[in-house]
Design an enzyme around this catalytic site. Structure first.
Site, PDB file in Angstrom:
ATOM      1  N   TYR A   1      -7.635  -0.006  -5.988  1.00 23.39           N
ATOM      2  CA  TYR A   1      -7.524  -1.218  -6.823  1.00 23.39           C
ATOM      3  C   TYR A   1      -8.905  -1.820  -7.073  1.00 23.39           C
ATOM      4  O   TYR A   1      -9.178  -2.352  -8.139  1.00 23.39           O
ATOM      5  CB  TYR A   1      -6.599  -2.260  -6.166  1.00 23.39           C
ATOM      6  CG  TYR A   1      -5.179  -2.176  -6.654  1.00 23.39           C
ATOM      7  CD1 TYR A   1      -4.310  -1.197  -6.188  1.00 23.39           C
ATOM      8  CD2 TYR A   1      -4.685  -3.077  -7.599  1.00 23.39           C
ATOM      9  CE1 TYR A   1      -3.008  -1.120  -6.631  1.00 23.39           C
ATOM     10  CE2 TYR A   1      -3.372  -3.009  -8.053  1.00 23.39           C
ATOM     11  CZ  TYR A   1      -2.540  -2.032  -7.566  1.00 23.39           C
ATOM     12  OH  TYR A   1      -1.253  -1.952  -8.013  1.00 23.39           O
TER      13      TYR A   1
ATOM     14  N   HIS B   1       4.223 -11.391  21.593  1.00 21.35           N
ATOM     15  CA  HIS B   1       5.625 -11.220  21.960  1.00 21.35           C
ATOM     16  C   HIS B   1       5.697 -10.840  23.439  1.00 21.35           C
ATOM     17  O   HIS B   1       4.941  -9.989  23.883  1.00 21.35           O
ATOM     18  CB  HIS B   1       6.262 -10.063  21.185  1.00 21.35           C
ATOM     19  CG  HIS B   1       6.165 -10.229  19.718  1.00 21.35           C
ATOM     20  ND1 HIS B   1       7.237 -10.579  18.943  1.00 21.35           N
ATOM     21  CD2 HIS B   1       5.122 -10.101  18.884  1.00 21.35           C
ATOM     22  CE1 HIS B   1       6.849 -10.660  17.683  1.00 21.35           C
ATOM     23  NE2 HIS B   1       5.566 -10.372  17.629  1.00 21.35           N
TER      24      HIS B   1
ATOM     25  N   TYR C   1       2.877   3.972  11.258  1.00 29.68           N
ATOM     26  CA  TYR C   1       1.928   2.843  11.328  1.00 29.68           C
ATOM     27  C   TYR C   1       0.521   3.314  10.954  1.00 29.68           C
ATOM     28  O   TYR C   1      -0.095   2.768  10.033  1.00 29.68           O
ATOM     29  CB  TYR C   1       1.951   2.282  12.755  1.00 29.68           C
ATOM     30  CG  TYR C   1       1.107   1.040  12.944  1.00 29.68           C
ATOM     31  CD1 TYR C   1       1.528  -0.199  12.470  1.00 29.68           C
ATOM     32  CD2 TYR C   1      -0.112   1.096  13.635  1.00 29.68           C
ATOM     33  CE1 TYR C   1       0.761  -1.346  12.655  1.00 29.68           C
ATOM     34  CE2 TYR C   1      -0.874  -0.045  13.832  1.00 29.68           C
ATOM     35  CZ  TYR C   1      -0.439  -1.268  13.347  1.00 29.68           C
ATOM     36  OH  TYR C   1      -1.204  -2.399  13.532  1.00 29.68           O
TER      37      TYR C   1
ATOM     38  N   ASP D   1       7.153 -14.581   5.250  1.00 30.46           N
ATOM     39  CA  ASP D   1       7.530 -13.727   6.387  1.00 30.46           C
ATOM     40  C   ASP D   1       9.015 -13.387   6.279  1.00 30.46           C
ATOM     41  O   ASP D   1       9.803 -14.217   5.808  1.00 30.46           O
ATOM     42  CB  ASP D   1       7.277 -14.475   7.699  1.00 30.46           C
ATOM     43  CG  ASP D   1       7.023 -13.538   8.863  1.00 30.46           C
ATOM     44  OD1 ASP D   1       5.903 -13.530   9.381  1.00 30.46           O
ATOM     45  OD2 ASP D   1       7.957 -12.796   9.240  1.00 30.46           O
ATOM     46  N   ASN D   2       9.391 -12.185   6.705  1.00 29.36           N
ATOM     47  CA  ASN D   2      10.826 -11.858   6.721  1.00 29.36           C
ATOM     48  C   ASN D   2      11.405 -11.969   8.136  1.00 29.36           C
ATOM     49  O   ASN D   2      12.537 -11.582   8.373  1.00 29.36           O
ATOM     50  CB  ASN D   2      11.084 -10.463   6.139  1.00 29.36           C
ATOM     51  CG  ASN D   2      10.563  -9.353   7.025  1.00 29.36           C
ATOM     52  OD1 ASN D   2       9.830  -9.612   7.986  1.00 29.36           O
ATOM     53  ND2 ASN D   2      10.930  -8.117   6.727  1.00 29.36           N
TER      54      ASN D   2
ATOM     55  N   LYS E   1       7.134   1.576   4.511  1.00 29.07           N
ATOM     56  CA  LYS E   1       7.362   0.806   3.275  1.00 29.07           C
ATOM     57  C   LYS E   1       6.584  -0.504   3.308  1.00 29.07           C
ATOM     58  O   LYS E   1       5.995  -0.908   2.304  1.00 29.07           O
ATOM     59  CB  LYS E   1       8.859   0.463   3.130  1.00 29.07           C
ATOM     60  CG  LYS E   1       9.688   1.575   2.558  1.00 29.07           C
ATOM     61  CD  LYS E   1      11.076   1.002   2.295  1.00 29.07           C
ATOM     62  CE  LYS E   1      12.012   2.066   1.835  1.00 29.07           C
ATOM     63  NZ  LYS E   1      13.414   1.612   1.886  1.00 29.07           N
TER      64      LYS E   1
END
Ligand SMILES: NC(=O)c1ccc[n+]([C@@H]2O[C@H](COP(=O)([O-])OP(=O)(O)OC[C@H]3O[C@@H](n4cnc5c(N)ncnc54)[C@H](O)[C@@H]3O)[C@@H](O)[C@H]2O)c1
Length: 312
Positions: A158, A180, A144, A32-33, A90
């Site tokens: 793929y 959240h 999104y 996770d970032n 991205k």
């Protein structure tokens, strides 16, 4: 014991998934970032020897050895995904390419957390998987919606081109503990406003409908899909088909919190879908899955979580 990578593992859904996989006896690598996720969501797992945390942004390549990959990394609420829309695209597109590339290299099975937003503002109701959707490609939600659509395309290419074992889950609105508090999603919004005695914000006349799936049921569905027969690729809708409008939801929240908050009405946001309800026939047929938690019990658990979180 399987070694499982969960991207976005410190987020709302990801933290529940990590918890459940560890309880099932798997070894979990959470990546996770912390863009929208938090260490608080996973602090109870940190000391577990079968849990490992890695700070990493999936828009960059990742080299690890695992048997399965759940790709959940992506901000999910409009407030968060519209804050930096280029990064959202991205994460969806480069992130999918990186996770698919990893899966191809290490021959792992990979599951994509897609979304009901791929149906856009649907003309078909309830939404079935074969419906192609009605999505605005240049609006404020497109980073999104179109990002997730492109990720689905990449998964299927793929699969066709490299025989990768893929699973695509189209997740509908999910709620529960660890949402959240301030991300504008309707269940958390209403509960937080009710508990703090603030006015409850209804967009439009509150007649738009949604259906809400409790997080435990959703996690069951994702794990069943991941471990289904190889030919079950999805896309498969995972959500709760019980539909209600926003006025009904607000009444339920007021009753369960015992709040005296008033309802106030604001204009509808751009491209807000009027109706959303999954057809979950396919999930029943292919996975033997259907949601078990009713709204009353799910909302009560969520209210209890927010009561504690807001008083901490
Ligand atoms: N919650 C829902 O109702 C819902 C509905 C449909 C689809 N989904 C999908 O499920 C997934 C999880 O949603 P959530 O509700 O838990 O959202 P969340 O925002 O709580 O979790 C997303 C997690 O991904 C992390 N993240 C974001 N960008 C990243 C990046 N570039 N690299 C690494 N980590 C990154 C965030 O820090 C966060 O921990 C998302 O992909 C979302 O699109 C959720």
């Amino acid at each position: 014991m399987k070694k499982i990578l969960v991207t976005g593992g410190a987020g709302f859904l990801g933290s529940h998934l990590c918890e459940r996989l560890i309880a099932n006896g798997d070894d979990v690598l959470c990546v996770d970032n912390f863009y929208t996720g938090s260490k608080k969501n996973i602090e109870h797992l940190i000391s577990n020897p079968y849990f490992e945390l890695m700070r990493h942004d999936i828009t960059f390549p990742l080299y690890v050895e695992v048997n399965q990959i759940y790709n959940l990394a992506c901000p999910a609420s409009p407030v968060h995904y519209q804050f930096d829309p280029v990064q959202t695209t991205k994460t969806n597109v480069h992130g999918a390419i990186n996770m698919l590339g990893l899966a191809k290299r290490i021959k792992a099975r990979v599951l994509q957390a897609s979304t009901s937003e791929v149906y856009g503002d649907p003309e078909m109701h309830p939404q079935r998987e074969e419906y192609w959707g009605k999505v605005n490609p240049i609006g404020i939600r497109s980073c999104y919606d179109e990002g997730k659509r492109c990720a689905e395309t990449l998964f299927f290419d793929y699969h066709r081109q490299h025989q990768l074992e893929i699973k695509v889950a189209r997740i509908f609105n999910t709620y529960g503990p660890r949402m959240h508090p301030n991300d504008g999603r309707v269940v958390s919004n209403f509960i937080v406003q009710a508990l703090q005695g603030q006015d409850i914000t209804i967009y439009g006349k509150g007649e738009q409908t949604r259906s809400f799936c409790y997080v435990d049921d959703l996690i069951d569905g994702l794990i069943k899909l991941m471990n289904s027969q190889a030919e079950v690729t999805g896309p498969i809708n995972i959500g709760n088909p019980v539909e209600m409008n926003m006025l009904q939801l607000a009444e339920n929240v007021l009753r369960l919190t015992g709040s005296k908050s008033k309802l106030i009405f604001k204009p509808l946001p751009q491209d807000d879908p009027a109706q959303r309800r999954p057809d979950i026939t396919l999930a029943g047929e292919k996975l033997g899955w259907k949601p078990k938690t009713n709204l009353e019990d799910g909302l009560a658990a969520t209210v209890a979580y927010f009561r504690k979180a807001l008083s901490a």
